[in-house]
Design a protein around this motif. Structure first.
Motif, short mmCIF file in Angstrom:
data_model
loop_
_atom_site.label_atom_id
_atom_site.label_comp_id
_atom_site.label_asym_id
_atom_site.label_seq_id
_atom_site.Cartn_x
_atom_site.Cartn_y
_atom_site.Cartn_z
N ASP A 544 0.81 -1.21 0.00
CA ASP A 544 0.00 0.00 0.00
C ASP A 544 0.85 1.27 0.00
N ALA A 545 2.16 1.12 -0.07
CA ALA A 545 3.04 2.29 -0.11
C ALA A 545 3.12 2.84 -1.52
N MET A 546 3.21 4.17 -1.64
CA MET A 546 3.44 4.78 -2.94
C MET A 546 4.76 4.22 -3.49
N PRO A 547 4.79 3.75 -4.75
CA PRO A 547 5.95 3.01 -5.25
C PRO A 547 7.30 3.70 -5.09
N ILE A 548 7.35 5.03 -5.28
CA ILE A 548 8.63 5.72 -5.12
C ILE A 548 9.05 5.72 -3.66
N ASN A 549 8.09 5.95 -2.76
CA ASN A 549 8.40 5.91 -1.33
C ASN A 549 8.89 4.52 -0.92
N LYS A 550 8.31 3.51 -1.55
CA LYS A 550 8.66 2.13 -1.21
C LYS A 550 10.13 1.84 -1.49
N ILE A 551 10.69 2.49 -2.52
CA ILE A 551 12.11 2.29 -2.83
C ILE A 551 12.96 2.66 -1.62
N SER A 552 12.70 3.84 -1.05
CA SER A 552 13.45 4.28 0.14
C SER A 552 13.18 3.37 1.32
N LEU A 553 11.90 3.06 1.53
CA LEU A 553 11.52 2.26 2.69
C LEU A 553 12.21 0.90 2.67
N MET A 554 12.18 0.21 1.54
CA MET A 554 12.79 -1.11 1.47
C MET A 554 14.31 -1.04 1.65
N ARG A 555 14.92 -0.03 1.09
CA ARG A 555 16.36 0.12 1.26
C ARG A 555 16.72 0.35 2.74
N MET A 556 15.94 1.18 3.41
CA MET A 556 16.25 1.49 4.80
C MET A 556 15.92 0.33 5.74
N LEU A 557 14.88 -0.43 5.41
CA LEU A 557 14.60 -1.64 6.20
C LEU A 557 15.77 -2.61 6.11
N ALA A 558 16.34 -2.75 4.91
CA ALA A 558 17.50 -3.63 4.74
C ALA A 558 18.71 -3.09 5.47
N GLU A 559 18.94 -1.79 5.36
CA GLU A 559 20.10 -1.18 6.02
C GLU A 559 20.01 -1.30 7.54
N ASN A 560 18.79 -1.35 8.07
CA ASN A 560 18.60 -1.45 9.51
C ASN A 560 18.30 -2.88 9.97
N ALA A 561 18.60 -3.82 9.09
CA ALA A 561 18.56 -5.26 9.41
C ALA A 561 17.19 -5.74 9.87
N VAL A 562 16.11 -5.17 9.29
CA VAL A 562 14.77 -5.66 9.58
C VAL A 562 14.52 -6.92 8.75
N THR A 563 14.05 -7.97 9.39
CA THR A 563 13.72 -9.22 8.69
C THR A 563 12.29 -9.16 8.18
N LEU A 564 12.10 -9.43 6.89
CA LEU A 564 10.77 -9.42 6.29
C LEU A 564 10.38 -10.85 5.94
N LEU A 565 9.34 -11.35 6.59
CA LEU A 565 8.84 -12.70 6.33
C LEU A 565 7.53 -12.57 5.57
N THR A 566 7.55 -12.84 4.26
CA THR A 566 6.34 -12.77 3.45
C THR A 566 5.75 -14.16 3.27
N ASN A 567 4.56 -14.21 2.67
CA ASN A 567 3.84 -15.49 2.51
C ASN A 567 3.77 -16.24 3.85
N SER A 568 3.59 -15.48 4.92
CA SER A 568 3.60 -16.05 6.27
C SER A 568 2.35 -15.60 7.01
N LYS A 569 1.55 -16.56 7.40
CA LYS A 569 0.30 -16.27 8.10
C LYS A 569 0.48 -16.45 9.60
N VAL A 570 0.03 -15.46 10.35
CA VAL A 570 0.07 -15.57 11.81
C VAL A 570 -1.07 -16.48 12.26
N THR A 571 -0.71 -17.58 12.91
CA THR A 571 -1.74 -18.54 13.37
C THR A 571 -1.97 -18.47 14.87
#
Length: 646
Positions: A544-571
């Protein structure tokens, strides 16, 4: 001048052109020109409003010199003399307010051609892959075609001079066609237009010379160039210095310098994540190599602009989206009204987001009048009404502001102890400073307008204040969506809004929900040193992020060592973490001290429905209470509600 910003208000020259201050409006596409190649009344009023607001010079968004090579959005037909009369109107409407106007001319986007516009095979300096579809190989321009483009520049320059422009800026920026010639990564030519810096600059130099021969010595020529592409293989700051020297010798009167390319699009359209004055750094080195004035853009505030000019590294500061958000902000600084400057929140949603996403004309999340100045004037009413606003989130605040400007009597009721709603609560990260500034601006404006704000006051459908109101705006916002997951009410679980308001304990954090809200929260916590994991059921985060904003967001999440688990359902949520299930059915536990739920919001409809049932004719539901959306849409609904009260 008795102003903190006096340095920015000093007159200065570019070539033989006198400018009344150091504020320049950045060139930005508007998508307002008509199909016949003339500027629309919407576009003219948009530029005129910024001239009236105190800018020294308006640089209109890149205008393509012909339709054949453009491959971009609609612009004024600088290759058709029939467009001169209406363009003259544009220039004179800007001149009427004492501002200069500059035509930015471009031969086209080259390999950056927009995929939704035109069916032509992209052109480039060499056989480069198209930016949007690397499977499409661009056609290299022939020498004869290069010469034709240079002739077209001379024709466009003549058009600009006849129409009354004060200056011409050549667009050698952002990895567009001229930049593709300037840069080794895109220029693989072996003829006189490739190889050495002198050869790579030849196309640009011949354009400058053609324009100069056409307009004479008095009309300034500016050149816009990104000095640092900021991606591997792109041109560096050091690489760009010889090009500046060559272009200055060719006759350029000022350089408009910044950074980025389409490969680093979040610098072409700087996001909130990259911070204020994000491209000011290029000026210091450029100053050492040229003697003509330097102009700089990139998320500037009045304070960063002042700092940059005081440093001596730059002469003029450009404001783009800030000029959209508040066309009068130079005038407000002249009048020592800094508190009245409406901040751009750098969201990219309603400016470039509308253009890229909807191929429609420019607007703004915080200034709904943009490009609609003719149709949305806020005028005083002859019959003031008593208006009640329930809720002091962004939609309620905007409705109250506009209604009060129109002369209505407005009272805002807010059940919490502060204004701003959820928007203010979640704006705790450094990259959300502009949102905090916006809420503060609303506070100042409503107080100046005499709006009554009653905090810690909850309104019910049977309150008598509603009986006496002529109009009721219900802006009660939204509530967190809480799915039925075992353990979601555990002591180690906190909602995303409470996480911002109360803080988050523990070092290992799991964020359940990888939308924009969850990812922003994860980034903020990671920037504080916490170890954060985001769990998202879909195939990617921040959809739901604006695509250009998402470029920065994803880069900074990686730089700050945030783990992204996709295709993962909380049970389930357990005392030691979160149980997830992958697509293949496997389960695992993500260890966490604290679990944050960020599953989204839903409209808070109880009170709106009750009030509508009782006072349907005079009630308007606005903001998230009507439909959960981003801040710009909430503000828009508040604006429209107030404008509809006559």
């Amino acid at each position: 001048m008795d102003s903190k910003y006096a340095k920015l208000l000093e007159p200065m020259k570019i070539g033989n052109m006198n400018l009344r201050n150091r504020f320049i409006m950045s060139p930005m596409g508007t998508f307002t020109p008509m199909q016949d190649g003339t500027e629309s009344e919407e576009g003219i009023m948009y530029y005129e409003e910024r001239a009236r607001g105190g800018f020294a010079m308006i640089i209109i968004g890149a205008q393509f010199i012909n339709e054949k090579t453009a491959q971009g959005g609609p612009t004024i037909a600088f290759d058709n003399n029939r467009a001169i009369p209406k363009t003259t109107v544009l220039c004179e409407r800007v001149h009427r307010w004492g501002a200069k106007i500059c035509a930015q001319l471009s031969p086209g986007t080259g390999r950056n051609g927009m995929p939704d516009i035109g069916e032509r095979v992209p052109i480039s300096s060499s056989e480069n892959p198209s930016f949007y579809d690397p499977n499409v190989i661009c056609r290299a321009l022939t020498v004869d075609e290069i010469k034709d483009i240079i002739k077209d520049f001379a024709q466009a320059a003549s058009f600009a001079q006849k129409a009354g422009f004060d200056a011409i800026e050549i667009h050698g920026h952002a990895g567009y066609l001229i930049d593709q010639f300037l840069s080794p990564i895109w220029n693989k030519r072996t003829d006189e237009y490739g190889g050495s810096a002198e050869n790579r600059a030849r196309f640009a130099v011949e354009i400058v010379q053609a324009v100069r021969n056409t307009v004479g010595s008095d009309m300034p020529i500016l050149f816009r160039i990104a000095l640092d592409h900021r991606f591997p293989g792109g041109r560096t700051l050091e690489d760009s210095m010889p090009l500046l020297e060559i272009l200055e010798k060719a006759g350029v009167d000022a350089f408009d310098v910044d950074a980025g390319a389409y490969e680093t699009m979040d610098y072409i359209f700087p996001t909130a994540y990259v911070g204020d004055a994000c491209m000011a750094y290029v000026c210091k080195e450029a100053r050492k190599h040229v003697n003509v004035p330097l102009i700089n853009a990139g998320n500037h505030s009045p304070e960063t602009a002042l700092e940059l000019v005081n440093s001596g590294d730059c002469d003029f500061v450009m404001f783009g989206r800030q000029a959209i958000a508040d066309p009068e902000f130079p005038k407000k600084l002249m009048e020592n009204r800094r508190e009245d400057v409406r901040p751009c929140i750098v969201c990219n949603e309603e400016c470039i987001g509308r253009i890229f996403g909807r191929l429609t004309q420019l607007s703004c999340s915080v200034n709904i009048q943009v490009c609609m100045e003719k149709y949305f004037p806020i005028t005083k009413t002859d019959s003031p009404k008593d208006i009640v606003v329930i809720g002091a989130g962004p939609s309620g605040l905007e409705a109250a502001r506009v209604a009060a400007i129109k002369g209505h009597h407005v009272t805002v009721y807010e059940k919490s102890d502060d204004i701003g709603g959820i928007l203010k609560i979640i704006a705790t990260a450094p990259f959300k400073k502009r949102i905090r500034d916006l809420i503060e601006w609303y506070d100042v404006q409503l107080k100046k307008l005499g709006v009554k704000i009653k905090l810690n006051t909850e309104i019910k459908a049977d309150d008598t204040v509603l009986d006496y109101a002529d109009k009721i705006f219900v802006a009660t916002g939204s509530l967190p969506f809480i799915p039925n997951i075992p353990g979601i009410d555990g002591k180690n679980v906190i909602g995303v809004i409470d996480a911002h308001e109360k803080g988050v304990s523990g070092e290992k954090i799991a964020v359940c929900g990888g939308g924009l809200s969850g990812c922003d929260t994860a980034l903020e916590l990671a920037m504080k040193g916490k170890k954060v994991t985001v769990i998202e059921m879909l195939s990617e985060c921040a959809q739901d992020a604006m695509p250009i904003n998402k470029i920065s967001l994803m880069r900074m999440l990686a730089e700050n060592a945030v783990t992204l688990l996709t295709n993962s359902k909380v049970t389930a949520i357990e005392p030691n973490g979160v149980v997830i299930e992958k697509k293949d059915g496997t389960r695992k536990t993500i260890k966490a001290d604290t679990v944050i739920t960020a599953f989204g919001q839903k409209s808070d409809t109880n009170l709106p429905d009750a009030i509508r049932a009782k006072y349907n004719i005079k009630t308007t539901v606005i903001g998230d209470a009507e439909k959960v959306a981003k801040v710009g849409e909430a503000i828009r609904t508040g604006f429209y509600a107030a404008m509809a009260v006559e």
